[in-house]
Write a protein that holds these residues in place. Structure first.
Motif, short mmCIF file in Angstrom:
data_model
loop_
_atom_site.label_atom_id
_atom_site.label_comp_id
_atom_site.label_asym_id
_atom_site.label_seq_id
_atom_site.Cartn_x
_atom_site.Cartn_y
_atom_site.Cartn_z
N GLU A 250 31.07 28.05 40.94
CA GLU A 250 32.57 28.80 40.45
C GLU A 250 33.27 29.15 40.41
O GLU A 250 33.60 29.72 41.38
CB GLU A 250 31.42 29.59 38.96
CG GLU A 250 32.06 30.16 37.84
CD GLU A 250 31.37 31.34 37.51
OE1 GLU A 250 31.68 32.03 36.28
OE2 GLU A 250 30.17 31.41 37.92
N ILE A 251 34.55 29.08 39.48
CA ILE A 251 36.46 29.20 39.64
C ILE A 251 36.57 30.78 39.34
O ILE A 251 35.49 30.54 38.09
CB ILE A 251 36.92 28.35 39.29
CG1 ILE A 251 36.71 26.71 39.63
CG2 ILE A 251 37.86 28.80 39.13
CD1 ILE A 251 37.39 25.82 38.67
N CYS A 252 36.24 31.60 40.27
CA CYS A 252 36.18 33.29 39.30
C CYS A 252 37.65 33.47 40.21
O CYS A 252 38.17 33.05 41.49
CB CYS A 252 35.16 34.10 40.23
SG CYS A 252 34.04 33.20 39.69
N ILE A 253 38.11 34.82 39.30
CA ILE A 253 39.47 35.10 39.54
C ILE A 253 38.86 36.85 39.77
O ILE A 253 38.05 37.04 39.91
CB ILE A 253 40.78 35.47 38.97
CG1 ILE A 253 40.01 35.72 37.06
CG2 ILE A 253 40.74 33.92 38.85
CD1 ILE A 253 41.18 35.83 35.90
N SER A 254 39.31 37.90 40.14
CA SER A 254 39.36 38.97 40.55
C SER A 254 40.27 39.75 38.98
O SER A 254 41.55 39.70 39.20
CB SER A 254 39.57 39.67 41.57
OG SER A 254 39.73 40.69 41.91
N TYR A 255 39.32 41.33 38.48
CA TYR A 255 40.10 41.05 37.79
C TYR A 255 40.76 42.30 38.41
O TYR A 255 41.38 43.30 37.76
CB TYR A 255 38.82 41.85 36.52
CG TYR A 255 38.53 41.01 35.80
CD1 TYR A 255 39.15 39.75 35.91
CD2 TYR A 255 37.42 40.54 34.94
CE1 TYR A 255 38.12 38.57 35.31
CE2 TYR A 255 36.46 40.18 34.47
CZ TYR A 255 37.16 38.70 34.54
OH TYR A 255 36.61 37.86 33.95
N LEU A 256 39.80 42.97 39.30
CA LEU A 256 40.86 43.84 40.56
C LEU A 256 41.77 43.47 41.25
O LEU A 256 42.22 42.43 41.88
CB LEU A 256 39.63 44.63 41.35
CG LEU A 256 38.30 45.25 40.62
CD1 LEU A 256 37.61 45.29 41.54
CD2 LEU A 256 38.86 46.20 39.59
#
Length: 400
Positions: free
Chosen positions: A331-337
């Motif tokens: 999965e390609i994930c980004i950070s919301y933080l």
């Protein structure tokens, strides 16, 4: 459903977990996974009021790097070395013939007119405080002080787009693909965006919003529940956009081939420039706004992300790049933080994510820290104490 470059990613709908993006083939660290333009975007209203000049359509910074540096440092006679590296072209800028808002090019002016601006154009009423759209903007500014996280104009452009474009169903379908939330969760987001007295503020905003933009085909968005859902949509899906002609110039300077002495002199100049900016302006450096991106909003959060978004073209084009190697099927994930928030305790990270995005993170980092005590990070406690100084924010911004 495959919706992007066949060599890189595919789009997966998981009925229990929402949406997600997964690698279809190996992606190397540093690769650009995709480039995406937003469905709608808007500059923050306080940012615009304090003379951060951005294209009304693509948010490209309109000041030259030198003009930008002069304003941010408060030094009128400042000269930048290598001015030829500035990519801003004032001779290309275009004003709306009716209301005089500025665009970086005739293409952006036409694109805005075709999508939403004909509906929102104030004409000769641009400076009339009694115009319904100006009253809506003033009300928003009185409720949502910097640092800003969204703008009522992002919602206004959603409505104006559907009112104006011929293919209304297509655009309604686009907007419907963003996450929806239950009413109580929407109220939490509205509370976060507007403050403690959000219920009364929402009623006033909804009244002004309807006066300025009501449309029978979108009547559900003007009901109390529907208007609250707009806040939830932009609050949980909106992506911040920052543009800067000065930053673009600095990056161009970094790429110059110079002697060691020339590099040392240029680096010293840039370091001093940023010290002067910090002294005069503080942290408010960029033209700032937010946008709604279909693909980017489908990326789930991880406290150890493998991708990140950036805006290297000095406009609203979002580049999603790999910050680590990504294997096929991963999965390609980004950070919301942000980086500082990601370094906080699991308890603190979860608190921020619950309040702002309404979910509990179960990324590998959070799972590995499940046995930790639910302690609040020292940084968060310091911020809580600092919130009592929030009344000084308006005065601070006045100095920008």
């Amino acid at each position: 459903v495959e919706i992007w470059n066949q060599n890189l990613i595919y789009f997966l709908v998981l009925y229990k977990q929402g949406k997600g993006l997964f690698a279809k083939k190996a992606i190397k660290k540093g690769d650009t996974i995709f480039v995406e333009r937003p469905l709608v975007s808007a500059q923050f209203l306080w940012n615009s009021l304090y003379k951060y000049k951005a294209c009304e359509y693509c948010l490209r910074a309109l000041e030259t790097a030198e003009d930008n540096a002069r304003r941010l440092t408060g030094i009128p006679g400042l000269s930048l070395p290598h001015p030829e590296l500035c990519s801003v072209c004032p001779e290309m800028h275009q004003a709306c013939p009716q209301c005089q808002v500025m665009y970086c090019s005739i293409e952006c002016r036409q694109s805005a007119a075709d999508q939403y601006h004909r509906t929102l154009c104030l004409g000769s009423s641009q400076d009339d405080p009694d115009h319904p759209i100006n009253k809506l903007k003033d009300a928003w500014r009185s409720m949502h002080y910097p640092p800003e996280t969204t703008s009522i104009m992002l919602m206004a452009r959603m409505v104006a787009t559907i009112k104006q474009v011929p293919d209304k169903g297509r655009w309604q379908k686009f907007f419907s693909q963003f996450c929806s939330r239950a009413t109580n969760e929407e109220e939490e987001i509205a509370h976060k965006l507007l403050g403690e007295k959000f219920q009364g503020q929402l009623t006033l905003l909804r009244t002004l919003f309807a006066t300025a933009l009501y449309d029978d085909q979108l009547s559900r968005w003007f009901t109390p529940v529907g208007f609250c859902s707009l806040f939830s949509l932009v609050g949980t899906n909106g992506q911040g956009i920052g543009t800067s002609s000065l930053s673009k110039w600095v990056h161009a300077c970094d790429a110059l081939e110079l002697t060691s002495q020339q590099r040392e002199q240029l680096d010293f100049f840039i370091d001093q420039l940023y010290k002067d900016i910090e002294k005069e302006t503080g942290d408010f450096l960029n033209c700032e706004g937010s946008g709604l991106f279909l693909l980017q909003s489908s990326c789930n959060h991880s406290c150890i992300p493998n991708a990140e978004a950036s805006f290297p073209n000095n406009n609203f084009l979002l580049h999603l790049s790999a910050i680590g190697d990504i294997n096929p099927g991963e999965e390609i994930c980004i950070s919301y933080l942000d980086c500082c928030q990601r370094d906080r305790s699991r308890h603190s990270r979860h608190k921020i994510l619950r309040e702002n995005y309404l979910f509990v993170c179960s990324c590998p980092k959070c799972v590995s820290q499940m046995d930790e005590l639910d302690l609040t990070s020292d940084e968060e406690e310091g911020e809580a104490e600092g919130e009592t100084e929030g009344d000084d924010m308006e005065d601070e911004m006045t100095d920008v």
